[in-house]
Design a protein around this motif. Structure first.
Motif, PDB file in Angstrom:
ATOM      1  N   GLY A   1     -26.746 -19.805  18.942  1.00 42.22           N
ATOM      2  CA  GLY A   1     -27.143 -18.699  19.811  1.00 42.22           C
ATOM      3  C   GLY A   1     -27.952 -17.652  19.073  1.00 42.22           C
ATOM      4  O   GLY A   1     -28.949 -17.130  19.582  1.00 42.22           O
TER       5      GLY A   1
ATOM      6  N   HIS B   1     -36.810 -16.145  19.778  1.00 41.89           N
ATOM      7  CA  HIS B   1     -37.462 -15.540  20.948  1.00 41.89           C
ATOM      8  C   HIS B   1     -37.906 -14.093  20.690  1.00 41.89           C
ATOM      9  O   HIS B   1     -38.860 -13.628  21.291  1.00 41.89           O
ATOM     10  N   LEU B   2     -37.212 -13.415  19.801  1.00 50.03           N
ATOM     11  CA  LEU B   2     -37.613 -12.061  19.446  1.00 50.03           C
ATOM     12  C   LEU B   2     -38.725 -12.046  18.399  1.00 50.03           C
ATOM     13  O   LEU B   2     -39.250 -10.987  18.077  1.00 50.03           O
TER      14      LEU B   2
ATOM     15  N   HIS C   1     -33.414 -15.371  26.782  1.00 47.50           N
ATOM     16  CA  HIS C   1     -32.882 -15.634  25.440  1.00 47.50           C
ATOM     17  C   HIS C   1     -31.606 -14.838  25.178  1.00 47.50           C
ATOM     18  O   HIS C   1     -30.723 -15.291  24.455  1.00 47.50           O
ATOM     19  N   TRP C   2     -31.522 -13.647  25.759  1.00 46.93           N
ATOM     20  CA  TRP C   2     -30.293 -12.852  25.626  1.00 46.93           C
ATOM     21  C   TRP C   2     -29.139 -13.525  26.368  1.00 46.93           C
ATOM     22  O   TRP C   2     -27.995 -13.500  25.917  1.00 46.93           O
TER      23      TRP C   2
ATOM     24  N   LEU D   1     -31.925 -16.502  19.776  1.00 47.53           N
ATOM     25  CA  LEU D   1     -32.279 -15.107  19.989  1.00 47.53           C
ATOM     26  C   LEU D   1     -33.349 -14.649  18.992  1.00 47.53           C
ATOM     27  O   LEU D   1     -34.357 -14.040  19.379  1.00 47.53           O
TER      28      LEU D   1
ATOM     29  N   PHE E   1     -28.068 -16.512  24.336  1.00 48.03           N
ATOM     30  CA  PHE E   1     -27.340 -15.999  23.166  1.00 48.03           C
ATOM     31  C   PHE E   1     -25.937 -15.540  23.566  1.00 48.03           C
ATOM     32  O   PHE E   1     -24.947 -15.848  22.889  1.00 48.03           O
TER      33      PHE E   1
END
Length: 199
Positions: free
Chosen positions: A183, A190-191, A70-71, A187, A74
């Protein structure tokens, strides 16, 4: 999995560079509608191929970076969006020159067209890498990006023929902002900071 709205936002954002380039090209070469459709098709096909290539590259490394996928998505979307935003905000000084020259394409017109289409599609390749980490349906996304690019590039050349290049920069700015926001959304989801909001 990306929702239809997210795919539409991505497709429009990825088409912004081609739209801007097509407006410039239309202002310079004054294409007839049939020529605009043919040139738009070149933009669309190339724009559809590059995310497929990027996706394939991403799949090769997806297993190695699953914890930070995910990072990566992003970061790639942020970089591409930031680049588009910067290019839309900072004039390159060529707009007036392109509009003033207003001449038909010469013998090297096809080569220039393909080179331009490839240049504007590189960002889509980078986004394709990011999509591999999200296990997105790349076939649907690539088809959507290709069709949207074909449509907007064709329209862009016809618009450029009439009004010049300023609208192209506005499209890049909007597209860049949309990619950055997409993006950020990926992120945050997902976090676990936000839930899926259906876009």
């Amino acid at each position: 999995m990306m929702s239809p709205v997210a795919i539409a936002v991505l497709s429009l954002s990825m088409s912004a560079d081609a739209f801007a380039a097509a407006i410039s090209r239309g202002a310079k070469h004054r294409p007839e509608p049939r020529q605009a459709v043919r040139q738009g098709l070149v933009f669309g096909v190339i724009e559809a191929i590059t995310p497929l290539v990027g996706f394939g590259v991403g799949l090769l490394f997806a297993g190695l970076v699953e914890a930070v996928d995910h990072w990566i998505a992003f970061g790639l979307l942020g970089i591409v969006g930031g680049k588009m935003l910067y290019e839309g905000l900072i004039p390159d000084g060529d707009d007036e020159d392109d509009a003033a020259e207003a001449k038909p394409a010469g013998k090297r017109g096809l080569f220039t067209l393909i080179a331009t289409a490839i240049g504007t599609s590189i960002d889509a390749g980078a986004v394709g890498v990011g999509l591999a980490f999200l296990s997105a349906n790349i076939w649907i996304i690539a088809a959507a990006i290709g069709f949207t690019t074909f449509t907007l590039a064709t329209l862009g050349m016809l618009i450029g023929k009439m009004v010049g290049t300023k609208l192209g920069r506005a499209a890049e700015i909007v597209g860049g902002i949309a990619l950055i926001l997409l993006g950020i959304k990926i992120l945050l989801e997902h976090l676990g900071i936000i839930g899926s909001i259906g876009i």
